[in-house]
Scaffold this motif. Structure first.
Motif, PDB file in Angstrom:
ATOM      1  N   LYS A 120     -37.203  33.985  97.832  1.00 44.90           N
ATOM      2  CA  LYS A 120     -36.588  34.498  99.057  1.00 44.90           C
ATOM      3  C   LYS A 120     -35.102  34.800  98.849  1.00 44.90           C
ATOM      4  N   TYR A 121     -34.464  34.052  97.965  1.00 47.08           N
ATOM      5  CA  TYR A 121     -33.044  34.306  97.705  1.00 47.08           C
ATOM      6  C   TYR A 121     -32.858  35.619  96.947  1.00 47.08           C
ATOM      7  N   ILE A 122     -33.765  35.920  96.037  1.00 47.81           N
ATOM      8  CA  ILE A 122     -33.690  37.197  95.322  1.00 47.81           C
ATOM      9  C   ILE A 122     -34.104  38.335  96.239  1.00 47.81           C
ATOM     10  N   ASP A 123     -35.005  38.081  97.182  1.00 49.79           N
ATOM     11  CA  ASP A 123     -35.343  39.103  98.175  1.00 49.79           C
ATOM     12  C   ASP A 123     -34.095  39.536  98.936  1.00 49.79           C
ATOM     13  N   PHE A 166     -46.308  30.182  77.592  1.00 46.36           N
ATOM     14  CA  PHE A 166     -45.328  29.969  78.646  1.00 46.36           C
ATOM     15  C   PHE A 166     -45.827  30.656  79.919  1.00 46.36           C
ATOM     16  N   ALA A 167     -45.161  30.391  81.014  1.00 43.61           N
ATOM     17  CA  ALA A 167     -45.524  30.984  82.302  1.00 43.61           C
ATOM     18  C   ALA A 167     -44.549  32.107  82.631  1.00 43.61           C
ATOM     19  N   MET A 168     -45.092  33.246  82.972  1.00 37.61           N
ATOM     20  CA  MET A 168     -44.289  34.372  83.432  1.00 37.61           C
ATOM     21  C   MET A 168     -44.408  34.428  84.954  1.00 37.61           C
ATOM     22  N   LEU A 169     -43.282  34.303  85.636  1.00 34.50           N
ATOM     23  CA  LEU A 169     -43.258  34.299  87.086  1.00 34.50           C
ATOM     24  C   LEU A 169     -42.678  35.626  87.568  1.00 34.50           C
ATOM     25  N   VAL A 170     -43.524  36.473  88.090  1.00 31.77           N
ATOM     26  CA  VAL A 170     -43.105  37.799  88.557  1.00 31.77           C
ATOM     27  C   VAL A 170     -42.870  37.734  90.060  1.00 31.77           C
ATOM     28  N   ARG A 171     -41.671  38.057  90.473  1.00 29.65           N
ATOM     29  CA  ARG A 171     -41.383  38.038  91.907  1.00 29.65           C
ATOM     30  C   ARG A 171     -42.223  39.093  92.627  1.00 29.65           C
ATOM     31  N   ILE A 172     -42.920  38.674  93.655  1.00 30.10           N
ATOM     32  CA  ILE A 172     -43.592  39.613  94.545  1.00 30.10           C
ATOM     33  C   ILE A 172     -42.700  39.725  95.773  1.00 30.10           C
ATOM     34  N   PRO A 173     -41.968  40.826  95.908  1.00 23.48           N
ATOM     35  CA  PRO A 173     -40.971  40.915  96.978  1.00 23.48           C
ATOM     36  C   PRO A 173     -41.575  40.631  98.350  1.00 23.48           C
ATOM     37  N   GLY A 174     -40.763  40.027  99.195  1.00 25.89           N
ATOM     38  CA  GLY A 174     -41.232  39.768 100.551  1.00 25.89           C
ATOM     39  C   GLY A 174     -41.715  41.024 101.238  1.00 25.89           C
ATOM     40  N   TRP A 175     -41.000  42.139 101.020  1.00 25.15           N
ATOM     41  CA  TRP A 175     -41.406  43.380 101.701  1.00 25.15           C
ATOM     42  C   TRP A 175     -42.785  43.843 101.245  1.00 25.15           C
ATOM     43  N   GLY A 231     -45.308  42.093 103.478  1.00 24.07           N
ATOM     44  CA  GLY A 231     -45.164  42.270 104.916  1.00 24.07           C
ATOM     45  C   GLY A 231     -44.052  41.465 105.547  1.00 24.07           C
ATOM     46  N   VAL A 232     -43.113  40.966 104.726  1.00 19.89           N
ATOM     47  CA  VAL A 232     -42.006  40.162 105.237  1.00 19.89           C
ATOM     48  C   VAL A 232     -40.707  40.951 105.066  1.00 19.89           C
ATOM     49  N   ALA A 233     -40.105  41.365 106.170  1.00 25.33           N
ATOM     50  CA  ALA A 233     -38.901  42.193 106.102  1.00 25.33           C
ATOM     51  C   ALA A 233     -37.698  41.410 105.612  1.00 25.33           C
ATOM     52  N   ILE A 234     -37.626  40.148 105.993  1.00 23.83           N
ATOM     53  CA  ILE A 234     -36.538  39.256 105.596  1.00 23.83           C
ATOM     54  C   ILE A 234     -37.079  37.840 105.761  1.00 23.83           C
ATOM     55  N   PRO A 235     -36.634  36.876 104.966  1.00 29.85           N
ATOM     56  CA  PRO A 235     -37.204  35.532 105.080  1.00 29.85           C
ATOM     57  C   PRO A 235     -36.723  34.773 106.315  1.00 29.85           C
ATOM     58  N   SER A 236     -36.979  35.348 107.485  1.00 29.25           N
ATOM     59  CA  SER A 236     -36.665  34.731 108.777  1.00 29.25           C
ATOM     60  C   SER A 236     -37.325  35.596 109.841  1.00 29.25           C
ATOM     61  N   ASP A 237     -37.084  35.284 111.106  1.00 28.44           N
ATOM     62  CA  ASP A 237     -37.615  36.117 112.187  1.00 28.44           C
ATOM     63  C   ASP A 237     -36.577  37.086 112.722  1.00 28.44           C
ATOM     64  N   LEU A 238     -35.489  37.305 111.956  1.00 33.96           N
ATOM     65  CA  LEU A 238     -34.446  38.229 112.413  1.00 33.96           C
ATOM     66  C   LEU A 238     -34.947  39.665 112.415  1.00 33.96           C
ATOM     67  N   TYR A 239     -35.722  40.032 111.398  1.00 33.35           N
ATOM     68  CA  TYR A 239     -36.328  41.365 111.323  1.00 33.35           C
ATOM     69  C   TYR A 239     -37.787  41.207 110.919  1.00 33.35           C
ATOM     70  N   ALA A 240     -38.601  42.160 111.352  1.00 30.27           N
ATOM     71  CA  ALA A 240     -40.024  42.137 111.013  1.00 30.27           C
ATOM     72  C   ALA A 240     -40.516  43.572 110.884  1.00 30.27           C
ATOM     73  N   PHE A 241     -41.630  43.732 110.187  1.00 30.28           N
ATOM     74  CA  PHE A 241     -42.279  45.041 110.101  1.00 30.28           C
ATOM     75  C   PHE A 241     -43.209  45.197 111.297  1.00 30.28           C
ATOM     76  N   LYS A 242     -43.052  46.284 112.004  1.00 27.80           N
ATOM     77  CA  LYS A 242     -43.908  46.546 113.152  1.00 27.80           C
ATOM     78  C   LYS A 242     -45.310  46.905 112.673  1.00 27.80           C
ATOM     79  N   ASN A 243     -46.316  46.457 113.399  1.00 26.13           N
ATOM     80  CA  ASN A 243     -47.719  46.748 113.059  1.00 26.13           C
ATOM     81  C   ASN A 243     -48.050  46.311 111.636  1.00 26.13           C
ATOM     82  N   ASN A 244     -47.484  45.188 111.224  1.00 28.23           N
ATOM     83  CA  ASN A 244     -47.676  44.737 109.853  1.00 28.23           C
ATOM     84  C   ASN A 244     -49.128  44.331 109.603  1.00 28.23           C
ATOM     85  N   MET A 245     -49.691  44.851 108.505  1.00 29.33           N
ATOM     86  CA  MET A 245     -51.084  44.565 108.158  1.00 29.33           C
ATOM     87  C   MET A 245     -51.208  43.947 106.765  1.00 29.33           C
TER      88      MET A 245
END
Length: 680
Positions: free
Chosen positions: A363-366, A485-494, A497-511
């Protein structure tokens, strides 16, 4: 290049020899080990080397910033620029040039840096004090300085702020070149600072933070405990000044402007000057990592949550209020008067990288990515030599009182932002990968090659993609010998379906919240576990193993929390990590008359010949038109949206990020707005 390898191995040896065991649990793969080859960042970084850095040095010379150091060496003359912190523009440009030298060997630039460092060294006083505004003429110092050293450090003098940028530049120059000429100057100054400040000595909470981060960098290089102790003391003394009125609502009288109203360990909300705040929180993260101070960690965890859930614009900008260049109250995010200083975006990139290194959460890298691709590079013109100090969220017609803010400037009287831009850009390779034990984190998606050791084994990773325009990612893993070793690939919040790691912004009609991003290895689909926002792929890697990830690149409508009053019943547009805006040049001379209803269907297409190559969004939408200055009606027209970062490169005019979904009100204007011609 041998000098670079030497400096890093020396640094590692020092850390071991001095017993520095506590630190960030996750360490970034050094910028010198990552070579970018992409078409998005590398042209910018190259232009930074060929255009921005030379232009900055030229402006430092033509505006008298270099002359101040010459006069300080001679102890004669009159300080010839406006602000006592103008020294830092030279330090920041040296820092950026040092990073750039590691990417683009340049004998001429290297020689020029040495000549400039010689000038800086001559301006240093025998005991290590380095501050041209006083040294030139200690008797006539002007209103920003006290009669004695450090006397007005809390309020105006910026003596420790200057020192902090000196330390940052010295560390970068040493790591990038292996030379100690600037480092020796910085260490001499740091030794003086440590002899003056600390327990049993002088106490002060630095007026403009950054010395804390700088001292930590010198501590990492030298292992000298005094540097870390002094940095920690600067943090811990905040909130103990009895000269503030805690009952006052005036930010300067109650200490909030300086983040000095209560001790840092008790702070839970981002307040005051946004740039100072970001530097403070970055320094606090460093100190928490190196000392294990849990109270400081709790504080910055809470402050981060406050920023991301209540005080950040949709494009990653912070510092909404121009009066004091500061954070506003919770949810106070006005569009018409948004301040969003570029330096604040940069300080928050530093801070979010450190939060990731502490916690290992994507979430910090997001958030870092949101700032990097939007609120940061919006501050730099596509020509590499024009800038925004503030980053507007909307510009209405040319009668708007902020019309001047739709034009970029080559320099500012207070030119902290341009020199900050050029020091961050060439360091971006250092944000791509990170490591912890047998885990390799992939944080940013940028074409290039990286080399590293994982559990003692040599591993190379190559990225192939067309990010941020395409979500198809390819990673070629090449261990020298088979390596587990383990490769950890960031799957971006967006992408989830996560616009930002909080409820400040959201994607409308998110599926998309429950849809898993497909990943293949050597063409075969793989199951994987998600861990803190990362797809974890554990295996014994062999030569030419290929990992492919397909991120969705739908056009999303972003909606804001209803507590953000300016954005109610409005939507913003996002595709991948990019926030979009409408600009006058693509929309019949206006941008503030556009409506985006739910039914609007967007298409994306790449325009190689437009604004250095961008993906545009288009849709048929209703547009409000005024006929004969009397009649108002809507017409269906093509909306063209461009990445927010690219606006204001074709002249002055309207720009909008947030669009109404329906007509609720109409601004009545006296006469037709002027429609300018685009700059060629």
């Amino acid at each position: 290049m041998k000098r670079i390898i030497f400096s890093f191995s020396l640094l590692s040896a020092v850390l071991v020899a001095t017993g520095q065991h506590k630190d960030y649990p996750i360490q970034a793969v050094p910028f010198t080990s990552v070579k970018l080859t992409d078409n998005f960042w590398m042209p910018r970084i190259k232009m930074n080397h060929t255009v921005t850095i030379p232009a900055s040095f030229e402006r430092c010379e033509s505006t008298g910033r270099v002359k101040n150091f010459v006069m300080a060496a001679n102890k004669s003359g009159k300080f010839c620029t406006v602000y006592p912190f103008d020294d830092t523009d030279i330090y920041k440009t040296i820092e950026g040039a040092s990073y750039s030298l590691s990417l683009f060997p340049d004998a001429k630039l290297d020689k020029y840096l040495d000549s400039l460092i010689t000038i800086v060294g001559k301006a240093q006083e025998p005991d290590g004090y380095l501050y041209t505004a006083r040294t030139i003429d200690p008797v006539n110092v002007g209103p920003w300085l006290g009669k004695e050293r450090w006397e007005k450090e809390r309020e105006l003098s910026h003596e420790l702020y200057n020192a902090g940028h000196l330390y940052e530049a010295a560390a970068a120059h040493y790591i990038a070149t292996g030379k100690k000429n600037l480092l020796d100057i910085a260490l001499k100054n740091a030794d003086l600072v440590c002899s003056v400040f600390g327990p049993g000595k002088r106490h002060v909470a630095p007026g403009h933070e950054i010395v804390e981060m700088g001292l930590v960098k010198l501590y990492r290089i030298t292992g000298k405990p005094e540097y870390l102790a002094t940095a920690k003391d600067f943090v811990e003394y905040r909130g103990h000044y009895n000269g503030y009125d805690s009952t006052s609502k005036d930010q300067w009288k109650n200490g909030k402007y300086w983040q000095d109203d209560v001790p840092v360990a008790q702070q839970r909300e981002a307040v005051g000057h946004a740039v100072r705040a970001g530097y403070l929180y970055s320094g606090v993260a460093d100190i928490a990592a190196l000392t294990g101070d849990k109270a400081l960690l709790t504080a910055i965890d809470s402050i981060w949550a406050n920023v991301v859930s209540k005080k950040m614009y949709v494009q990653g900008g912070t510092g909404a209020i121009g009066d004091g260049e500061r954070y506003g109250e919770n949810y106070e995010l006005p569009n018409e008067t948004a301040y969003n200083e570029t330096c604040a975006a940069i300080s928050n990139i530093f801070w979010n990288e450190r939060m990731f290194q502490l916690h290992g959460d994507a979430k910090y890298i997001d958030v870092l990515e949101k700032i990097l691709y939007n609120g940061f590079i919006s501050g730099i013109g596509l020509d590499g030599k024009s800038f925004f100090y503030t980053n507007a969220m909307q510009i209405k017609n040319t009668f708007d009182h902020r019309d001047m803010e739709s034009a970029r400037s080559g320099w500012f009287v207070c030119s902290c932002c341009p020199t900050n831009d050029l020091r961050l850009l060439p360091s971006i390779p250092g944000y791509v990968y990170a490591q912890k034990d047998d885990q390799l984190y992939v944080n940013l998606f940028i074409n290039g090659n990286a080399t590293m050791k994982i559990m003692g084994k040599d591993v190379a990773v190559e990225q192939q993609n067309n990010y941020p325009w395409s979500g198809d990612l390819k990673f070629i893993v090449n261990p020298k010998k088979p390596a587990a070793f383990a490769m950890l690939v960031r799957i971006p919040g967006w992408a989830k379906g996560v616009a930002i790691p909080s409820d400040l912004y959201a994607f409308k009609n998110n599926m998309r919240t429950q849809v898993q991003v497909p990943i293949t290895i050597n063409g075969q689909p793989v199951e994987y576990e998600m861990q803190n926002g990362y797809a974890v792929i554990k295996r014994t890697w062999k030569k030419d193993d290929v990992v492919e990830v397909k991120l969705p690149m739908d056009v999303e409508r972003v909606v804001a929390n209803n507590k953000v009053k300016d954005d109610i019943n409005k939507v913003a547009l996002q595709r991948g990590p990019i926030i979009y805006c409408a600009e006058w040049a693509d929309n019949n001379g206006k941008a503030t008359n556009i409506i985006i209803p739910d039914a609007a269907a967007f298409t994306a297409s790449f325009k190689a010949d437009m604004l250095n190559g961008i993906e545009i969004l288009q849709a048929q939408v209703p547009v409000v038109e005024v006929k004969n200055n009397q009649t108002i009606q809507t017409e269906q027209k093509t909306l063209t949206a461009i990445p927010y970062y690219a606006w204001a490169n074709r002249g002055k005019g309207e720009m909008m990020i947030w669009f109404p979904e329906k007509v609720t009100a109409v601004d009545l204007l006296a006469g037709e707005p002027h429609i300018p011609e685009p700059d060629k």
